[in-house]
Scaffold this motif. Sequence first.
Motif, PDB file in Angstrom:
ATOM      1  N   THR A  92       0.834  -1.203   0.000  1.00 22.92           N
ATOM      2  CA  THR A  92       0.000   0.000   0.000  1.00 22.92           C
ATOM      3  C   THR A  92       0.867   1.251   0.000  1.00 22.92           C
ATOM      4  OG1 THR A  92      -1.897   1.066   1.072  1.00 22.92           O
ATOM      5  CG2 THR A  92      -0.258   0.105   2.534  1.00 22.92           C
ATOM      6  N   ASN A 104      -6.871   2.674   3.724  1.00 27.92           N
ATOM      7  CA  ASN A 104      -6.202   2.039   2.575  1.00 27.92           C
ATOM      8  C   ASN A 104      -6.637   0.592   2.411  1.00 27.92           C
ATOM      9  OD1 ASN A 104      -4.752   4.396   3.094  1.00 27.92           O
ATOM     10  ND2 ASN A 104      -2.841   3.567   2.312  1.00 27.92           N
ATOM     11  N   LEU A 105      -6.775  -0.114   3.533  1.00 22.00           N
ATOM     12  CA  LEU A 105      -7.040  -1.552   3.455  1.00 22.00           C
ATOM     13  C   LEU A 105      -8.510  -1.902   3.700  1.00 22.00           C
ATOM     14  CD1 LEU A 105      -3.878  -2.851   5.386  1.00 22.00           C
ATOM     15  CD2 LEU A 105      -4.100  -2.251   2.972  1.00 22.00           C
TER      16      LEU A 105
END
Lengths: 163, 280
Positions: free
Chosen positions: A22, A37-38
């Motif tokens: 990422t 992000n995840l």
Amino acid sequence: MSEKKSKKVTIDMNINGEKVETDILAADLLLDVIRNNLGLTGAKPGCLNGDCGACTVIINQKPMKSCLTLAIEVGDKEITTIEGLLHSPVQKAFVDEFAFQCGYCTPGFILNSHALLMNDPNPNKEKITEWLSSNICRCTGYKEIENAIQAVMTKTHNKNDSD
Amino acid sequence: MIPYDFRYYKPTSIKEAADLYQTITAEGGKPVYYSGGTEIITLSRLNLVYTDAVIDIKSIPECQEWGFHHEELIIGAALPLSFFDEKRDFPLLTETAREIADYTARNKITIGGNICGQIFYREGVLPFLLLDSQVLIAGESGVRRQSLKEVFIETLTLKDGEFLVQLTTKKIDLRLPALSVKKRQQWKTGYPLLTVASVKKDGLLRFAFSGVCPFPFRSEQMEVVLNDRKKPYEERVLDSFKYLPKPVLNDTEGSSEYRLFVLKNTIIDFLKKLEGDQRE
């Protein structure tokens, strides 16, 4: 913020047993990266000051506050979030013992409790209190949470006795 | 979320870290050394700390050291506070460290970070002040070893570009009779009111304090009065207050009067326990 300073870097993360890549800023908090992000939104933003424990994750077997950690610090470490804790006996015990109400603090409490039992399968009352003091619940109370930990310990002992 | 970005460096040697600091400064940047980083993160979020570059010292082997060498215990500055709960070679440090923040925070806060922090409690320094520990400090001109007492004057007085690498304490002193107590106004996890730590060496008690004044301190003048066994406990304690540094804190955690009341009772408890060598 200058262009140069805001340059994103790519990091490899080992999260819930998966390797992911990422792009982050060096100043990004682990909490923000795992949520934004995840897409792992189990860790909750609470006080963002290291006091409430709602953002707790397990890093290399230790419960840590993800609001007090930079994502760039943990590239080489194993991270477990509540999403990676499938079928932990602690989760069932929280349900059985009514150890949550609104649920906002629950992922942090479960991860802290899971880490406690992972590090010490037979903690005494003082140790349970000490570990749980890292997390704040404002609607259920701590007795039911302690009961959930005790229930897992009892179940483990009974299983070991019968094995 | 931290409202600005910075560059992040992870040096693996003392020289690399010190050189990085100089290079960034020479370029007009404002670097900070970073260990646990909890204070840098929380104060940055509030715009109370700004940095262009973070130099993370956790990968420097000397900062992670723990062990005995030449009859001294060497303690790396980047060891987390929870580490001292697992290693019980220095019971006074274990007792003092386990009262700082909470368990999961102690997995991140390091002993060096606590001692060098801006937040005034800095309780981690108390055991080292009491046992005349030495510190290893690194900077542009290399590494120097110095008595903590000489360089800790309200705060660890580091020159620009220097950082704390290690603390060393004589092995023979680690098992002296000792006590450390943190008093809070509320609960077990509230912010501290004050911390008192004490050791008994050569028949005399030493005292160090945090949360009484806006800096931790050890007062040898107070110790002289507190060790005067001819006087009753309360008289000794009240006489010793003449030598308290100023100002005594007066904040939301407690008024100065309340602090002195709690301090008096805590020191009396210590005198009762340690003059008779009773451990809690």
